[in-house]
Scaffold this active site. Sequence first.
Site, short mmCIF file in Angstrom:
data_model
loop_
_atom_site.label_atom_id
_atom_site.label_comp_id
_atom_site.label_asym_id
_atom_site.label_seq_id
_atom_site.Cartn_x
_atom_site.Cartn_y
_atom_site.Cartn_z
N GLU A 1 43.47 34.10 36.62
CA GLU A 1 43.33 35.24 37.52
C GLU A 1 42.61 34.82 38.81
O GLU A 1 43.01 35.23 39.91
CB GLU A 1 42.58 36.36 36.80
CG GLU A 1 43.41 36.99 35.68
CD GLU A 1 42.61 37.96 34.84
OE1 GLU A 1 43.11 39.07 34.60
OE2 GLU A 1 41.50 37.60 34.40
N GLU B 1 44.50 36.73 26.69
CA GLU B 1 43.59 37.83 26.33
C GLU B 1 44.09 38.64 25.13
O GLU B 1 43.29 39.09 24.30
CB GLU B 1 43.37 38.75 27.53
CG GLU B 1 42.40 38.22 28.57
CD GLU B 1 43.04 37.27 29.57
OE1 GLU B 1 42.37 36.91 30.54
OE2 GLU B 1 44.21 36.87 29.36
#
Length: 274
Positions: free
Chosen positions: A130, A150
């Site tokens: 990210e 995640e």
Amino acid sequence: MTSPDSNTASNDKADNAAVVIERRDAVLIARINRPDARNSLNSAVIGGLGSALLAAEEDSEIRALVLTGTGDRAFCAGMDLREFASGGAGAPESADGKRAADAFTRLAASNTTIPVIGAANATAVGGGLELLSACDLIVASTAAKFALPEAKRGLFAAAGGTSLGNRIALGVVLELLLTGEPITAERAERVGLVNVLAEPDQVLETAIALATTVAANAPLGLAASKELARLAVTDPTAVPERRKHWQKTVFTSADAAEGATAFIERRTPNWQGK
């Protein structure tokens, strides 16, 4: 974080810093320096990267920022799960700490006044991917892999992963988010996540060369181009008003006059950012 005036990372202080700073002419390099923890993001790294961004933005002689990591195992493995599991370090209390944390938030949201080039020396996963995808341009090692795992940890990519569709095809984003499985550097380049691939030992130098090319251009024009290009993807309705603002600001600037004059005189422009 070490001083931006430092040209090496060889001293003991730099070796022990969570983020090491080096300057190459108009380019500032911020290197996450936690190789034993796969350069994961803890409060020290977040503060150090935020401080590096502030140092770059507040120095008129710095025109681009390069983000990289130490070692050949990871660019950044995302959130430091040990710190997260222990409840985290809490919000910074000092004014400087708060400014740095706010700057990191802007960095992660691609909301910076200068161009940022990611130098993925190795694999980037979770928050590391990210952070990398928030960079304007990305140079990556041919040995790197990229993943958003995640979902495998009972979480979701809350720090920008779900917005990767602003950069690459939605189908690829969903594959990363829903499977948690990595993609190779070659595929990352093919789908447009990565701009340039380089051999592992050439990643940083390739990124610095790219940043130097960017830094040679007019700062106001870069800021306008960066903001408007991102708005065209994230908020098209805001583009006309912001384009009006930037046209007035850039086209009447001293740098615009300098650019035309330098072209006529066949010399390198002397940009002032105004």
